[in-house]
Design an enzyme around this catalytic site. Structure first.
Site, PDB file in Angstrom:
ATOM      1  N   GLU A 132       0.882  -1.179   0.000  1.00  0.00           N
ATOM      2  CA  GLU A 132       0.000   0.000   0.000  1.00  0.00           C
ATOM      3  C   GLU A 132       0.898   1.200   0.000  1.00  0.00           C
ATOM      4  O   GLU A 132       1.580   1.464   0.999  1.00  0.00           O
ATOM      5  CB  GLU A 132      -0.833  -0.010   1.264  1.00  0.00           C
ATOM      6  CG  GLU A 132      -1.698  -1.221   1.302  1.00  0.00           C
ATOM      7  CD  GLU A 132      -2.956  -0.908   2.024  1.00  0.00           C
ATOM      8  OE1 GLU A 132      -3.506   0.168   1.785  1.00  0.00           O
ATOM      9  OE2 GLU A 132      -3.350  -1.742   2.818  1.00  0.00           O
TER      10      GLU A 132
ATOM     11  N   CYS B 257      -1.865   9.434   3.137  1.00  0.00           N
ATOM     12  CA  CYS B 257      -1.626   8.904   1.783  1.00  0.00           C
ATOM     13  C   CYS B 257      -2.732   9.334   0.827  1.00  0.00           C
ATOM     14  O   CYS B 257      -2.506   9.494  -0.355  1.00  0.00           O
ATOM     15  CB  CYS B 257      -1.511   7.395   1.823  1.00  0.00           C
ATOM     16  SG  CYS B 257      -2.934   6.621   2.586  1.00  0.00           S
TER      17      CYS B 257
HETATM   18  P1  NAD Z   1       8.791   4.262   3.941  1.00  0.00           P
HETATM   19  O1  NAD Z   1       8.591   3.616   2.621  1.00  0.00           O
HETATM   20  O2  NAD Z   1       9.981   5.099   4.152  1.00  0.00           O
HETATM   21  O3  NAD Z   1       8.809   3.168   5.120  1.00  0.00           O
HETATM   22  C1  NAD Z   1       7.754   2.250   5.349  1.00  0.00           C
HETATM   23  C2  NAD Z   1       8.277   1.094   6.177  1.00  0.00           C
HETATM   24  O4  NAD Z   1       9.151   0.298   5.368  1.00  0.00           O
HETATM   25  C3  NAD Z   1       9.105   1.538   7.391  1.00  0.00           C
HETATM   26  O5  NAD Z   1       8.839   0.665   8.460  1.00  0.00           O
HETATM   27  C4  NAD Z   1      10.535   1.370   6.899  1.00  0.00           C
HETATM   28  O6  NAD Z   1      11.484   1.186   7.914  1.00  0.00           O
HETATM   29  C5  NAD Z   1      10.409   0.130   6.036  1.00  0.00           C
HETATM   30  N1  NAD Z   1      11.451  -0.023   5.019  1.00  0.00           N
HETATM   31  C6  NAD Z   1      12.127   0.957   4.380  1.00  0.00           C
HETATM   32  N2  NAD Z   1      12.997   0.419   3.495  1.00  0.00           N
HETATM   33  C7  NAD Z   1      12.863  -0.925   3.576  1.00  0.00           C
HETATM   34  C8  NAD Z   1      13.480  -2.026   2.922  1.00  0.00           C
HETATM   35  N3  NAD Z   1      14.415  -1.860   1.981  1.00  0.00           N
HETATM   36  N4  NAD Z   1      13.086  -3.281   3.249  1.00  0.00           N
HETATM   37  C9  NAD Z   1      12.122  -3.467   4.182  1.00  0.00           C
HETATM   38  N5  NAD Z   1      11.521  -2.464   4.863  1.00  0.00           N
HETATM   39  C10 NAD Z   1      11.871  -1.201   4.551  1.00  0.00           C
HETATM   40  O7  NAD Z   1       7.429   5.056   4.177  1.00  0.00           O
HETATM   41  P2  NAD Z   1       7.156   6.142   5.278  1.00  0.00           P
HETATM   42  O8  NAD Z   1       7.931   7.356   4.895  1.00  0.00           O
HETATM   43  O9  NAD Z   1       7.319   5.545   6.621  1.00  0.00           O
HETATM   44  O10 NAD Z   1       5.590   6.415   5.048  1.00  0.00           O
HETATM   45  C11 NAD Z   1       5.103   7.390   4.203  1.00  0.00           C
HETATM   46  C12 NAD Z   1       4.680   6.771   2.886  1.00  0.00           C
HETATM   47  O11 NAD Z   1       3.698   5.780   3.118  1.00  0.00           O
HETATM   48  C13 NAD Z   1       4.029   7.782   1.967  1.00  0.00           C
HETATM   49  O12 NAD Z   1       4.463   7.571   0.652  1.00  0.00           O
HETATM   50  C14 NAD Z   1       2.559   7.462   2.085  1.00  0.00           C
HETATM   51  O13 NAD Z   1       1.775   7.843   0.988  1.00  0.00           O
HETATM   52  C15 NAD Z   1       2.606   5.986   2.246  1.00  0.00           C
HETATM   53  N6  NAD Z   1       1.367   5.526   2.851  1.00  0.00           N
HETATM   54  C16 NAD Z   1       0.520   4.749   2.122  1.00  0.00           C
HETATM   55  C17 NAD Z   1      -0.699   4.354   2.670  1.00  0.00           C
HETATM   56  C18 NAD Z   1      -1.676   3.492   1.909  1.00  0.00           C
HETATM   57  O14 NAD Z   1      -2.577   2.944   2.531  1.00  0.00           O
HETATM   58  N7  NAD Z   1      -1.561   3.359   0.617  1.00  0.00           N
HETATM   59  C19 NAD Z   1      -1.025   4.752   3.951  1.00  0.00           C
HETATM   60  C20 NAD Z   1      -0.140   5.564   4.637  1.00  0.00           C
HETATM   61  C21 NAD Z   1       1.075   5.931   4.093  1.00  0.00           C
END
Ligand code: NAD
Length: 508
Positions: free
Chosen positions: A234, A268
């Site tokens: 997501e 998001c």
């Molecule tokens: P992010 O992608 O930086 O991190 C998300 C999670 O993934 C964190 O726990 C992070 O530590 C982990 N992660 C990062 N790199 C990784 C890797 N290589 N392998 C495994 N895990 C890894 O996202 P964020 O900055 O925490 O959140 C904001 C983003 O999330 C925005 O783009 C937002 O739109 C999106 N978001 C989407 C939804 C949805 O339902 N579609 C909801 C909320 C937020």
């Protein structure tokens, strides 16, 4: 690369640090996976009613702990206590709905056995095993716990890796889970950044659920592909709001700015860009600016806050918002109201004279900015909405709900709200997720729980009977007979069926 040993808890509103947690060492990750794999068989064997009984204890605890939870999220994210309470409300609502409906959704289903008359056929929805949940910082509770609890209810054990940006909420979730001793052995919280997340994927969970950015989605899918692990992603959004020429312009402006600035725009499915029919454009900009000016920016730890916009939570996000604003202004955009920045705080801002060459109309900004564009008509609004790589959600404003629905169906996104903004996420029975660069994962709704299961199928019965299709089709020399069965059973018209019988009787 060395892993720094601690994640510090940082209050983005005050700049204070209020604690720290040791990151889970990478060499402990395989042991965590092994523990959860062993626990998975025990948990999966518990009857669904037993799992629900245990999860209801957590539901009780979450409601009892509301002040503790909102106090912590308030410090960790900078959002108001009430906005933190909305996270809890969404979490408990979905848990409650799932506990009510899961027994029916997860029960064994009897399905048709088709031509195999002597067999009884069933589909069972069994858990994957160990589910890895990777969660973001913008709603550190509401985008972690519902996913974890849906997976657990479906019979999986879960490893949760909360965002490193809001590690304090991760610790809070861990503490709450430990207070339900019958549940604690089946969920493990692992603390760390993306490197810890990557190590967890390398340890081969049975299913991965990521809520995060599109860039992380790509990395996670690539790493999961090495082990053929199914993944639900997501991801980000750049949601459009369309104000058609017959809209209630006052309501559109009032709730449009709310959808743009709620949680300081760090949602998001925020209203990230607005397209307004030219006949309403001037009035919409005036009203949107008027309502924007009523938003008070600030921070308090009080239960009732006079502020409706807090700080940006992640310092990295500040840079992105600054870049989008500077790019828009350099390309000719104009600020109608707002535009001030004080450290991590951005004032709610209305921008006009924007176009699709600007980052602010193309990439996820995730801040309290509302860029508004004039469009000639409905067709142009739809074309503009679709001129984007994301496809998460959207909102349409029109007094004619049927018209709005028809417009929504032409937009490349998978979740819509008519005459409101972003509220559909709080409705537990509506599946939520994206298309295009917003990923293909789903949360909420029946899909939000069924994704954590795999269908297992059974065909039960006695050994094949004489006139069973199983016997007839296996016996050599039955070409004509099998052909006749094919025509009679599946002939599209009566004539085709009759011809099949004729052909068969002539041959025999
Ligand atoms: P992010 O992608 O930086 O991190 C998300 C999670 O993934 C964190 O726990 C992070 O530590 C982990 N992660 C990062 N790199 C990784 C890797 N290589 N392998 C495994 N895990 C890894 O996202 P964020 O900055 O925490 O959140 C904001 C983003 O999330 C925005 O783009 C937002 O739109 C999106 N978001 C989407 C939804 C949805 O339902 N579609 C909801 C909320 C937020």
């Amino acid at each position: 690369m060395d892993i720094p040993p601690k994640l510090s808890f940082f209050n983005p509103a005050t700049g204070d640090t209020f604690g720290e947690i040791a990151m889970t060492p990478l060499d402990q990750v395989p042991k965590v996976m092994c523990d959860m794999r062993q626990a998975a068989t025990v948990w999966a064997n518990k009857p669904i009613q037993e799992r629900i009984r245990i999860l209801r204890q957590l539901q009780h605890l979450l409601i009892e702990s509301q002040d503790e939870i909102t106090a912590l999220i308030n410090q960790d994210c900078g959002k108001s206590r009430q906005d933190a309470l909305i996270e809890l409300l969404v979490t408990v609502d979905i848990l409650n709905e799932y506990c009510r409906r899961a027994p029916q959704w997860l029960r064994r289903e009897r399905v048709s056995s088709g031509l195999y008359f002597s067999k009884s056929c069933y589909v069972e929805h069994r858990p994957h095993g160990v589910v890895l949940v990777l969660s973001p910082w913008n709603y550190p509770l509401a985008l972690s716990l519902p996913q974890v609890l849906a997976a657990v209810l479906a019979g999986n054990t879960v490893i949760l890796k909360p965002s490193e940006v809001t590690a304090a909420t991760g610790v809070l979730i861990e503490t709450l889970l430990q207070r339900v001793p019958e549940l604690a052995p089946y969920i493990r919280v692992v603390h760390g950044d993306g490197r810890v997340g990557a190590a967890l994927i390398a340890a081969c969970p049975d299913y991965i659920h990521l809520t995060g950015s599109t860039a992380t989605g790509r990395k996670v899918m690539q790493a999961a592909a090495e082990h053929l692990i199914p993944v639900a992603c997501e991801l980000g959004g750049k949601d459009a709001m369309l104000v058609l020429d017959d809209a209630d312009v006052d309501a559109a402006a009032r709730w449009g700015v709310w959808g743009a600035y709620f949680n300081a725009g760090q949602t998001c499915m925020s209203v990230e860009r607005v397209y307004v029919a030219e006949s309403l454009y001037d009035e919409f900009v005036r009203l949107a600016s008027h309502y924007t000016e009523q938003f008070k920016m600030g921070y308090t730890t009080d239960l009732n806050s006079p502020f409706s916009v807090g700080p940006v939570t992640d310092p990295r996000q500040v840079k992105i918002i600054e870049r989008h604003l500077a790019d828009a202004l350099a390309k000719g955009a104009r600020i109608v109201t707002g535009g001030q920045q004080d450290g991590m705080f951005f004032s709610p801002t209305v921008l006009v004279d924007v176009d699709h060459s600007m980052l602010i109309m193309q990439d996820e900004t995730f801040g309290p900015l509302m860029p508004i564009m004039k469009v000639k008509d409905e067709a142009e609004a739809i074309r503009m909405a679709n001129d984007n790589s994301f496809g998460l959600a959207g909102s349409i404003w029109s007094r004619d709900v049927k018209r709005a629905e028809r417009v929504a169906k032409q937009i490349q996104a998978s979740s819509f709200i008519i005459n409101d903004t972003i509220a559909q996420f709080g409705i537990p029975m509506l599946p939520f997720g994206g298309v295009k660069d917003s990923g293909a994962g789903r949360t909420h709704g029946k899909e939000g729980i069924m994704q954590f299961t795999r269908p297992y199928s059974y065909a039960l019965g006695t050994p094949p009977l004489k006139w069973d299709i199983a016997t007839v089709a296996r016996k050599p020399g039955h070409y004509a007979l099998v052909g006749a069965i094919l025509g009679v059973a599946f002939g599209v018209t009566l004539h085709q069926r009759w011809k099949t019988i004729e052909k068969f009787t002539q041959k025999n």
